[in-house]
Design an enzyme around this catalytic site. Sequence first.
Site, PDB file in Angstrom:
ATOM      1  CE  LYS A  78      -1.691   1.377   4.122  1.00 28.32           C
ATOM      2  NZ  LYS A  78      -1.320   2.748   4.540  1.00 28.32           N
ATOM      3  CG  ASN A  79       2.352   2.690   3.621  1.00 29.31           C
ATOM      4  OD1 ASN A  79       1.181   3.000   3.423  1.00 29.31           O
ATOM      5  ND2 ASN A  79       2.835   2.458   4.831  1.00 29.31           N
ATOM      6  CB  CYS A  97      -3.565  10.795  12.345  1.00 28.23           C
ATOM      7  SG  CYS A  97      -2.520   9.609  13.101  1.00 28.23           S
ATOM      8  NE  ARG A 100       0.856  10.056  10.752  1.00 24.84           N
ATOM      9  CZ  ARG A 100       0.447   9.130   9.893  1.00 24.84           C
ATOM     10  NH1 ARG A 100      -0.709   8.571  10.037  1.00 24.84           N
ATOM     11  NH2 ARG A 100       1.225   8.772   8.905  1.00 24.84           N
ATOM     12  CG  ASP A 131       3.992   1.440   9.455  1.00 24.69           C
ATOM     13  OD1 ASP A 131       3.536   2.264  10.266  1.00 24.69           O
ATOM     14  OD2 ASP A 131       4.238   1.735   8.265  1.00 24.69           O
ATOM     15  NE  ARG A 138      -7.198   3.859   6.099  1.00 20.27           N
ATOM     16  CZ  ARG A 138      -6.823   5.024   6.603  1.00 20.27           C
ATOM     17  NH1 ARG A 138      -7.245   5.400   7.767  1.00 20.27           N
ATOM     18  NH2 ARG A 138      -6.015   5.808   5.928  1.00 20.27           N
TER      19      ARG A 138
HETATM   20  N1  EPU Z   1       6.872  14.781  10.619  1.00 19.97           N
HETATM   21  C1  EPU Z   1       6.903  16.112  10.969  1.00 19.97           C
HETATM   22  N2  EPU Z   1       6.561  17.028  10.020  1.00 19.97           N
HETATM   23  C2  EPU Z   1       6.187  16.666   8.757  1.00 19.97           C
HETATM   24  C3  EPU Z   1       6.165  15.314   8.413  1.00 19.97           C
HETATM   25  C4  EPU Z   1       6.511  14.380   9.358  1.00 19.97           C
HETATM   26  O1  EPU Z   1       7.236  16.463  12.089  1.00 19.97           O
HETATM   27  O2  EPU Z   1       5.902  17.553   7.945  1.00 19.97           O
HETATM   28  C5  EPU Z   1       7.250  13.771  11.618  1.00 19.97           C
HETATM   29  C6  EPU Z   1       6.085  12.851  11.987  1.00 19.97           C
HETATM   30  O3  EPU Z   1       5.253  13.424  12.978  1.00 19.97           O
HETATM   31  C7  EPU Z   1       6.829  11.611  12.463  1.00 19.97           C
HETATM   32  C8  EPU Z   1       8.063  11.578  11.577  1.00 19.97           C
HETATM   33  O4  EPU Z   1       8.188  12.886  11.020  1.00 19.97           O
HETATM   34  O5  EPU Z   1       7.224  11.764  13.804  1.00 19.97           O
HETATM   35  C9  EPU Z   1       8.008  10.588  10.435  1.00 19.97           C
HETATM   36  O6  EPU Z   1       6.780  10.695   9.738  1.00 19.97           O
HETATM   37  P1  EPU Z   1       6.671  10.444   8.173  1.00 19.97           P
HETATM   38  O7  EPU Z   1       6.421  11.722   7.495  1.00 19.97           O
HETATM   39  O8  EPU Z   1       7.862   9.632   7.739  1.00 19.97           O
HETATM   40  O9  EPU Z   1       5.363   9.527   8.061  1.00 19.97           O
HETATM   41  P2  EPU Z   1       4.316   9.524   6.877  1.00 19.97           P
HETATM   42  O10 EPU Z   1       4.975   9.740   5.594  1.00 19.97           O
HETATM   43  O11 EPU Z   1       3.164  10.392   7.246  1.00 19.97           O
HETATM   44  C10 EPU Z   1       4.534   6.983   6.318  1.00 19.97           C
HETATM   45  C11 EPU Z   1       3.628   5.796   6.260  1.00 19.97           C
HETATM   46  C12 EPU Z   1       3.226   5.403   7.673  1.00 19.97           C
HETATM   47  C13 EPU Z   1       4.491   5.085   8.463  1.00 19.97           C
HETATM   48  C14 EPU Z   1       5.445   6.276   8.427  1.00 19.97           C
HETATM   49  C15 EPU Z   1       6.777   5.998   9.086  1.00 19.97           C
HETATM   50  C16 EPU Z   1       2.451   6.050   4.183  1.00 19.97           C
HETATM   51  C17 EPU Z   1       1.195   6.360   3.484  1.00 19.97           C
HETATM   52  N3  EPU Z   1       2.436   6.146   5.501  1.00 19.97           N
HETATM   53  O12 EPU Z   1       3.801   8.019   6.953  1.00 19.97           O
HETATM   54  O13 EPU Z   1       2.449   4.212   7.534  1.00 19.97           O
HETATM   55  O14 EPU Z   1       4.147   4.795   9.788  1.00 19.97           O
HETATM   56  O15 EPU Z   1       5.710   6.645   7.066  1.00 19.97           O
HETATM   57  O16 EPU Z   1       7.438   4.952   8.477  1.00 19.97           O
HETATM   58  O17 EPU Z   1       3.442   5.700   3.559  1.00 19.97           O
HETATM   59  C18 EPU Z   1       0.792   2.660   8.148  1.00 19.97           C
HETATM   60  O18 EPU Z   1       0.974   2.103   7.065  1.00 19.97           O
HETATM   61  O19 EPU Z   1       0.133   2.126   9.089  1.00 19.97           O
HETATM   62  C19 EPU Z   1       1.368   3.988   8.364  1.00 19.97           C
HETATM   63  C20 EPU Z   1       0.918   4.818   9.274  1.00 19.97           C
END
Ligand code: EPU
Length: 423
Positions: free
Chosen positions: A22-23, A118, A123, A309, A401
């Site tokens: 998915k991701n 979330c 987030r 995850d 999902r």
């Molecule tokens: N963060 C910030 N500011 C931002 C973006 C992120 O502070 O603008 C922080 C977040 O709060 C967190 C850290 O950076 O503490 C990492 O977050 P990241 O942006 O890497 O997460 P994401 O891209 O929103 C993806 C996956 C998540 C997975 C995370 C971490 C997708 C769609 N989602 O989320 O997957 O947990 O990377 O590996 O790819 C899941 O599949 O259950 C899921 C939540």
Amino acid sequence: MDKFTIDGPTPLRGSIAVSGSKNAALPLMAAAILGDSPTTIRLVPKLKDIYTFNNVIRVTGTSVQFDEENNTLKIDSQNLGFAEAPYELVRKMRASFYMLGALMGKTGEAKVSLPGGCAWGPRPVDLHLKGLEAMGADIKLEKGYVMGSFPGDSVPGGEYELSPSSVGATVNLILAAVRRAEVFTIKNAAREPDVVLLCDTLSKMGANIEGAGTDTITIRRVDSLKGIDTSNDPDRIETGTYMIAAAMHPESSLTLTGCKPEDLGAFPDDLRNTGAKVTIEGDTIHVEAPETIKPVSVETQIYPGFPTDLQAQWATLMTQADGRSTVTDNIYFDRFSYVPELKRLGADLSVKGNRVTIDGSSALSGTSVMSTDLRASVSLVMAGMIAEGTTDVLRVYHLDRGYEDLEDKLNNAGSVIVRHDED
Ligand code: EPU
């Protein structure tokens, strides 16, 4: 709303075919929008989040055809005429925010709803927006929407350091930069396999990207990108989830096919440390449960560290370990909604700050449990599979999902899971 009724305990025996990720699929779908001709993506899982993103993309006038039987998506943005992603759809799935980078890259401007909160914390998307500004974009916030635009056809670019490293921000910045920024460098970029696959795919489309898989990614603008026929990767989190599930019952012996073991980082060794026998041959992984599960503490880290995850699933395994262990989440400090639910099943866990301490082994016995997110939900299913008696897991729409054919796959390997309407 559906619920699962699970009769346990049952071991997992036989084999499960891993689905597409998915991701990893979501960034590829956003990348397809950037192409000047249609792109075909294979190994796309039939999941609610994919259908949601299909609808987000369709709002722009882009055609999306999902051949579900063959898990193949065809995306053609030649009729894209509306560079917006509305709140009604973005609120259903945070990754819809990838439309910001994709649409800004494609048309030079976009209006995309902020994703909102979330289940386990705020987030934020501040890094996405600051990174775009560093690239030379104008970013304004109006009534819950981000209005992003580039001042001309291209911008000189620059450099932005992500702190902390972020998968989502890395993806959005790459999507925005490939057709717009003369030279743009992302420091402390995410090294996750999903980002590497995105870069490889965009490169096949004609993009100029260096450093994928390292913490410094440099993008140089190209004038055009062509559509391609390409494949998504197998789901590393689904793989890890079933590997953990296979370690939980002493009689389990499970083979996973169609995996990409090199995307699992150090995870197979973590599982071996519990006493589980993990054998990897090509794209097949075999797991045999240990007689006695040794307690193994883990801390989540960015790739190739232990993935956030998988932490809920790991804590669930540790409820069966012979002694005390801890699970610390350094990515999301509050991702523990599964803890009170596992306690209801008889597990002994306590949370302090971003760490859960688990005292094993506890005999679990079935009851009703409920959860608020995808990975917590699958952990409750895993707990139900080894609990004595009947466990009802409510709100399984979270599972729909992110886990394709979950109950069919597990039932074929010996579980007894029935889906019903909650009412
Ligand atoms: N963060 C910030 N500011 C931002 C973006 C992120 O502070 O603008 C922080 C977040 O709060 C967190 C850290 O950076 O503490 C990492 O977050 P990241 O942006 O890497 O997460 P994401 O891209 O929103 C993806 C996956 C998540 C997975 C995370 C971490 C997708 C769609 N989602 O989320 O997957 O947990 O990377 O590996 O790819 C899941 O599949 O259950 C899921 C939540």
